[in-house]
Design an enzyme around this catalytic site. Structure first.
Site, PDB file in Angstrom:
ATOM      1  N   PRO A  16      -2.081 -10.610   3.484  1.00 48.96           N
ATOM      2  CA  PRO A  16      -2.258  -9.414   4.318  1.00 48.96           C
ATOM      3  C   PRO A  16      -3.209  -8.432   3.632  1.00 48.96           C
ATOM      4  CG  PRO A  16       0.081  -9.959   4.054  1.00 48.96           C
ATOM      5  CD  PRO A  16      -0.677 -10.806   3.080  1.00 48.96           C
ATOM      6  N   LEU A  18      -3.589  -5.215   3.844  1.00 53.23           N
ATOM      7  CA  LEU A  18      -3.037  -3.933   3.387  1.00 53.23           C
ATOM      8  C   LEU A  18      -1.789  -4.177   2.554  1.00 53.23           C
ATOM      9  CD1 LEU A  18      -2.928  -0.790   3.594  1.00 53.23           C
ATOM     10  CD2 LEU A  18      -1.399  -1.133   5.539  1.00 53.23           C
ATOM     11  N   LEU A  20       1.288  -2.167   0.054  1.00 56.03           N
ATOM     12  CA  LEU A  20       1.890  -0.931  -0.435  1.00 56.03           C
ATOM     13  C   LEU A  20       1.843  -0.942  -1.959  1.00 56.03           C
ATOM     14  CD1 LEU A  20       3.757   1.589   0.334  1.00 56.03           C
ATOM     15  CD2 LEU A  20       5.634   0.120  -0.440  1.00 56.03           C
ATOM     16  N   GLY A  21       1.276   0.112  -2.551  1.00 61.59           N
ATOM     17  CA  GLY A  21       1.282   0.251  -4.006  1.00 61.59           C
ATOM     18  C   GLY A  21       2.616   0.817  -4.459  1.00 61.59           C
ATOM     19  N   ASP A  46       2.720  -4.595  -3.640  1.00 58.88           N
ATOM     20  CA  ASP A  46       2.067  -4.830  -4.931  1.00 58.88           C
ATOM     21  C   ASP A  46       2.955  -4.260  -6.053  1.00 58.88           C
ATOM     22  OD1 ASP A  46      -0.549  -5.493  -6.428  1.00 58.88           O
ATOM     23  OD2 ASP A  46      -0.028  -3.483  -7.131  1.00 58.88           O
ATOM     24  N   TYR A  51       5.491  -1.193 -14.164  1.00 54.74           N
ATOM     25  CA  TYR A  51       5.850  -0.019 -13.360  1.00 54.74           C
ATOM     26  C   TYR A  51       7.347   0.330 -13.494  1.00 54.74           C
ATOM     27  CZ  TYR A  51       1.379  -1.214 -11.091  1.00 54.74           C
ATOM     28  OH  TYR A  51       0.072  -1.546 -10.837  1.00 54.74           O
ATOM     29  N   LYS A  80       2.586  -8.648 -11.579  1.00 52.35           N
ATOM     30  CA  LYS A  80       1.559  -8.814 -12.624  1.00 52.35           C
ATOM     31  C   LYS A  80       2.203  -9.004 -13.988  1.00 52.35           C
ATOM     32  CE  LYS A  80      -0.956  -5.360  -9.984  1.00 52.35           C
ATOM     33  NZ  LYS A  80       0.044  -4.316  -9.700  1.00 52.35           N
ATOM     34  N   HIS A 113      -2.401  -8.870 -15.655  1.00 51.00           N
ATOM     35  CA  HIS A 113      -2.625  -7.446 -15.360  1.00 51.00           C
ATOM     36  C   HIS A 113      -3.902  -6.908 -16.014  1.00 51.00           C
ATOM     37  CE1 HIS A 113      -0.089  -3.698 -14.178  1.00 51.00           C
ATOM     38  NE2 HIS A 113      -1.366  -3.446 -14.043  1.00 51.00           N
TER      39      HIS A 113
HETATM   40  N1  LIG Z   1      -3.967  -3.612 -11.403  1.00 53.66           N
HETATM   41  C1  LIG Z   1      -3.953  -2.430 -11.965  1.00 53.66           C
HETATM   42  O1  LIG Z   1      -4.287  -2.258 -13.156  1.00 53.66           O
HETATM   43  C2  LIG Z   1      -3.547  -1.242 -11.145  1.00 53.66           C
HETATM   44  C3  LIG Z   1      -3.858   0.055 -11.620  1.00 53.66           C
HETATM   45  C4  LIG Z   1      -3.485   1.120 -10.810  1.00 53.66           C
HETATM   46  C5  LIG Z   1      -2.853   0.929  -9.600  1.00 53.66           C
HETATM   47  N2  LIG Z   1      -2.556  -0.342  -9.175  1.00 53.66           N
HETATM   48  C6  LIG Z   1      -1.866  -0.580  -7.875  1.00 53.66           C
HETATM   49  O2  LIG Z   1      -2.592   0.080  -6.863  1.00 53.66           O
HETATM   50  C7  LIG Z   1      -1.737   1.007  -6.190  1.00 53.66           C
HETATM   51  C8  LIG Z   1      -2.552   2.155  -5.625  1.00 53.66           C
HETATM   52  O3  LIG Z   1      -3.167   2.925  -6.643  1.00 53.66           O
HETATM   53  P1  LIG Z   1      -2.620   4.359  -7.110  1.00 53.66           P
HETATM   54  O4  LIG Z   1      -1.155   4.433  -6.850  1.00 53.66           O
HETATM   55  O5  LIG Z   1      -3.073   4.591  -8.471  1.00 53.66           O
HETATM   56  O6  LIG Z   1      -3.410   5.412  -6.261  1.00 53.66           O
HETATM   57  P2  LIG Z   1      -3.811   5.660  -4.727  1.00 53.66           P
HETATM   58  O7  LIG Z   1      -3.141   4.704  -3.826  1.00 53.66           O
HETATM   59  O8  LIG Z   1      -5.273   5.806  -4.728  1.00 53.66           O
HETATM   60  O9  LIG Z   1      -3.255   7.122  -4.500  1.00 53.66           O
HETATM   61  C9  LIG Z   1      -1.901   7.407  -4.410  1.00 53.66           C
HETATM   62  C10 LIG Z   1      -1.793   8.910  -4.183  1.00 53.66           C
HETATM   63  O10 LIG Z   1      -2.374   9.262  -2.922  1.00 53.66           O
HETATM   64  C11 LIG Z   1      -1.423   9.959  -2.126  1.00 53.66           C
HETATM   65  N3  LIG Z   1      -1.622   9.525  -0.732  1.00 53.66           N
HETATM   66  C12 LIG Z   1      -1.233   8.370  -0.151  1.00 53.66           C
HETATM   67  N4  LIG Z   1      -1.636   8.321   1.131  1.00 53.66           N
HETATM   68  C13 LIG Z   1      -2.284   9.478   1.381  1.00 53.66           C
HETATM   69  C14 LIG Z   1      -2.930  10.016   2.533  1.00 53.66           C
HETATM   70  N5  LIG Z   1      -2.978   9.356   3.699  1.00 53.66           N
HETATM   71  N6  LIG Z   1      -3.481  11.251   2.427  1.00 53.66           N
HETATM   72  C15 LIG Z   1      -3.447  11.948   1.271  1.00 53.66           C
HETATM   73  N7  LIG Z   1      -2.858  11.486   0.142  1.00 53.66           N
HETATM   74  C16 LIG Z   1      -2.276  10.256   0.195  1.00 53.66           C
HETATM   75  C17 LIG Z   1      -0.073   9.610  -2.692  1.00 53.66           C
HETATM   76  O11 LIG Z   1       0.818  10.685  -2.556  1.00 53.66           O
HETATM   77  P3  LIG Z   1       2.242  10.513  -1.776  1.00 53.66           P
HETATM   78  O12 LIG Z   1       3.003   9.439  -2.496  1.00 53.66           O
HETATM   79  O13 LIG Z   1       2.839  11.876  -1.922  1.00 53.66           O
HETATM   80  O14 LIG Z   1       1.873  10.162  -0.365  1.00 53.66           O
HETATM   81  C18 LIG Z   1      -0.368   9.361  -4.164  1.00 53.66           C
HETATM   82  O15 LIG Z   1      -0.347  10.576  -4.876  1.00 53.66           O
HETATM   83  C19 LIG Z   1      -0.691   1.365  -7.257  1.00 53.66           C
HETATM   84  O16 LIG Z   1       0.446   1.999  -6.727  1.00 53.66           O
HETATM   85  C20 LIG Z   1      -0.431   0.001  -7.843  1.00 53.66           C
HETATM   86  O17 LIG Z   1       0.383  -0.787  -6.989  1.00 53.66           O
HETATM   87  C21 LIG Z   1      -2.925  -1.425  -9.931  1.00 53.66           C
END
Ligand SMILES: NC(=O)c1ccc[n+]([C@@H]2O[C@H](COP(=O)([O-])OP(=O)(O)OC[C@H]3O[C@@H](n4cnc5c(N)ncnc54)[C@H](OP(=O)(O)O)[C@@H]3O)[C@@H](O)[C@H]2O)c1
Length: 324
Positions: A16, A18, A20-21, A46, A51, A80, A113
């Site tokens: 899919p 999309l 969810l992080g 994800d 985490y 991961k 990871h």
């Molecule tokens: N492989 C890796 O090394 C790695 C590294 C980093 C992240 N990741 C994965 O990628 C996912 C996503 O990255 P991320 O969590 O760093 O950041 P992101 O998804 O870019 O941003 C999350 C932030 O945006 C806010 N948000 C969500 N939807 C929104 C919207 N429609 N309008 C305004 N703000 C919004 C959230 O707040 P609210 O919760 O208050 O809505 C949260 O503070 C992670 O959760 C993880 O699963 C992987």
């Protein structure tokens, strides 16, 4: 309704688009978040051991599965392998621990990871914050152990995260199973066009993390550029009469990249899903050109500077650039 658009992996399985992080959502909070997301229609989650919330995710999944409307086979679960578990004998053990915490029988996708390894001191009490490099462990050893997980039926697909082109090349030279994805940071300050072209050539899909710039990150500096506040992104948002977040999510979706977006807020979980489901507009080539021509800032929100001395640090050549 459930998340309908899927992309095809190089092993002919679907994923899919999309997801969810789940980073930075506490073990307690995540139970409700997962339940909400599945109710709204997300099927791809994800996760990662680092985490610290896979037990909570597992509880959220079970709560939903027990309602009988969603089956395990409807879900797409990614996790991961953390850097402390790169030695071949630890890979299977760690995969089983994650499967156990998620209560999910198997993983749809398991990723390395980061390409570098840390010393694994005490298997029972692994300190998630401790970083002590173990440069002698080569990710090739780790990859071979990951491949055995497919043969054993513990995982359906395996892939990479935060690998650069040279590192992917090394995997491609020895692999029995090709990596299906590379999960990396992508947004207009870190567009990853070259990596996208390279991965396309090898039928590896990109997964985008931090598509919204991880605005609640704990390591935020006062002068960091915030992509949600970017004037070019805001001006395109005005044109479509949407929130800048919608433009940033379309920046990923419209490139056929898998989009991992985190929210623990009910309305935003729903809004992000609806944006994807309804696909009310698409960015035009003109929009993409505007983003790529006007935005000069280059910035990574995730730098992993604690591991900057690792021989296999993937972004050694990267430099943030913020025009004055
Ligand atoms: N492989 C890796 O090394 C790695 C590294 C980093 C992240 N990741 C994965 O990628 C996912 C996503 O990255 P991320 O969590 O760093 O950041 P992101 O998804 O870019 O941003 C999350 C932030 O945006 C806010 N948000 C969500 N939807 C929104 C919207 N429609 N309008 C305004 N703000 C919004 C959230 O707040 P609210 O919760 O208050 O809505 C949260 O503070 C992670 O959760 C993880 O699963 C992987």
């Amino acid at each position: 309704m459930s998340s309908s658009k899927s992309l095809l992996l190089n092993n002919n399985l679907e994923i899919p688009q999309l997801a969810l992080g789940t980073y930075a959502t506490s073990d307690e909070e995540i139970i409700n978040v997962v339940e909400t997301a599945l109710t709204v229609g997300y099927r791809h989650i994800d996760c990662a051991w680092i985490y610290g919330n896979e037990k909570g995710i597992g509880q959220g999944l079970i709560k939903q599965l027990n309602k009988g409307e969603i089956k395990r086979s409807d879900l797409y679960l990614t996790s991961k392998l953390w850097c402390t578990f790169h030695k071949s004998e630890r890979v299977r053990q760690q995969c089983l621990a994650t499967i156990n915490d998620l209560q999910c029988q198997y993983l749809d996708l398991f990723l390395i990871h980061w390409p570098f390894a840390f010393i694994d001191k005490d298997p029972s009490e692994n300190n998630r914050d401790e970083i002590r490099l173990a440069d002698e462990i080569d990710f090739i050893e780790t990859w071979k152990a990951m491949e055995l997980l497919i043969d054993e039926g513990l995982v359906k697909s395996i892939g990479l995260s935060n690998f650069n082109e040279e590192q992917i090349e090394r995997i491609l030279q020895i692999c029995k199973y090709k990596p299906v994805v590379n999960q990396v940071e992508i947004h207009p300050y870190c567009p990853q066009i070259e990596l996208e072209n390279f991965c396309k050539k090898h039928q590896i899909l990109l997964e985008a993390y931090a598509p919204l710039g991880a605005k609640d990150r704990s390591w935020k500096n006062e002068n960091d550029p915030e992509i949600l506040e970017d004037k070019t992104i805001k001006s395109i948002a005005e044109k479509y009469n949407v929130h800048p977040a919608s433009i940033l999510l379309h920046y990923i979706i419209d490139r056929n990249i898998i989009c991992i977006v985190k929210s623990s807020n009910y309305q935003r979980i729903k809004d992000n899903f609806n944006l994807f489901q309804q696909n009310q507009f698409q960015l035009t080539q003109e929009d993409f050109n505007k983003i790529h021509d006007e935005i000069k800032i280059r910035f990574r929100y995730y730098k992993m500077t604690d591991a900057k001395d690792a021989k296999q640090h993937p972004f050694k050549d990267w430099q943030d650039f913020i025009p004055q």
